[in-house]
Design a protein around this motif. Structure first.
Motif, PDB file in Angstrom:
ATOM      1  N   PRO A 168      18.061  -6.800  19.414  1.00  0.00           N
ATOM      2  CA  PRO A 168      19.008  -5.494  19.413  1.00  0.00           C
ATOM      3  C   PRO A 168      20.207  -5.950  19.718  1.00  0.00           C
ATOM      4  O   PRO A 168      20.967  -7.147  19.876  1.00  0.00           O
ATOM      5  CB  PRO A 168      18.336  -5.208  20.504  1.00  0.00           C
ATOM      6  CG  PRO A 168      17.321  -6.287  20.231  1.00  0.00           C
ATOM      7  CD  PRO A 168      17.418  -7.305  20.339  1.00  0.00           C
TER       8      PRO A 168
ATOM      9  N   ALA B 107      16.946   4.649  16.719  1.00  0.00           N
ATOM     10  CA  ALA B 107      15.213   4.209  16.092  1.00  0.00           C
ATOM     11  C   ALA B 107      15.875   2.394  17.337  1.00  0.00           C
ATOM     12  O   ALA B 107      16.308   2.275  17.039  1.00  0.00           O
ATOM     13  CB  ALA B 107      15.425   3.912  14.554  1.00  0.00           C
ATOM     14  N   PRO B 108      14.310   2.709  17.646  1.00  0.00           N
ATOM     15  CA  PRO B 108      13.869   1.387  17.751  1.00  0.00           C
ATOM     16  C   PRO B 108      14.276   0.987  17.160  1.00  0.00           C
ATOM     17  O   PRO B 108      14.186   0.688  15.783  1.00  0.00           O
ATOM     18  CB  PRO B 108      12.561   1.510  17.820  1.00  0.00           C
ATOM     19  CG  PRO B 108      12.172   1.982  17.300  1.00  0.00           C
ATOM     20  CD  PRO B 108      13.183   2.940  16.954  1.00  0.00           C
ATOM     21  N   PRO B 109      14.872  -0.708  17.564  1.00  0.00           N
ATOM     22  CA  PRO B 109      15.509  -2.097  16.818  1.00  0.00           C
ATOM     23  C   PRO B 109      14.333  -2.868  16.293  1.00  0.00           C
ATOM     24  O   PRO B 109      12.619  -2.486  16.168  1.00  0.00           O
ATOM     25  CB  PRO B 109      15.558  -3.069  17.757  1.00  0.00           C
ATOM     26  CG  PRO B 109      15.523  -2.584  19.177  1.00  0.00           C
ATOM     27  CD  PRO B 109      14.953  -0.977  19.664  1.00  0.00           C
TER      28      PRO B 109
ATOM     29  N   PRO C 166      10.958  -4.990  15.077  1.00  0.00           N
ATOM     30  CA  PRO C 166      10.584  -6.297  16.214  1.00  0.00           C
ATOM     31  C   PRO C 166      11.370  -7.815  15.277  1.00  0.00           C
ATOM     32  O   PRO C 166      10.762  -8.238  16.234  1.00  0.00           O
ATOM     33  CB  PRO C 166       8.820  -5.858  15.342  1.00  0.00           C
ATOM     34  CG  PRO C 166       9.044  -4.879  14.132  1.00  0.00           C
ATOM     35  CD  PRO C 166      10.863  -4.815  14.676  1.00  0.00           C
TER      36      PRO C 166
END
Length: 76
Positions: free
Chosen positions: A67, A59-61, A63
């Motif tokens: 990270p 999953a993307p970090p 916002p």
């Protein structure tokens, strides 16, 4: 001790019968071919499902977070 005397004649085992010619195997029936195909498709489907579900994309970090930082249990 009364022992009976050993028999004078001991019959030998009968010779094994000659091997018969084996008939050529029959091709599998249509029902057996259908079952083999169904088993092969089931196995291929299970293997594909295993491979596809075992890899999960990262999953993307979020916002608002940097990270590489561990998230807290409360945020989940």
């Amino acid at each position: 001790m009364n022992r009976s005397p050993a028999p004078a004649f001991v019959p030998s085992p009968a010779p094994a019968p000659a091997r018969r010619h084996r008939a050529r195997p029959q091709p599998p029936s249509e029902e057996r071919l259908r079952r083999r195909l169904a088993a092969a498709l089931l196995g291929a489907g299970a293997l594909a499902a295993t491979l596809l579900t075992s890899v999960q994309p990262a999953a993307p970090p979020a916002p608002d977070r940097e990270p590489g930082h561990a998230s807290s249990d409360l945020a989940q």
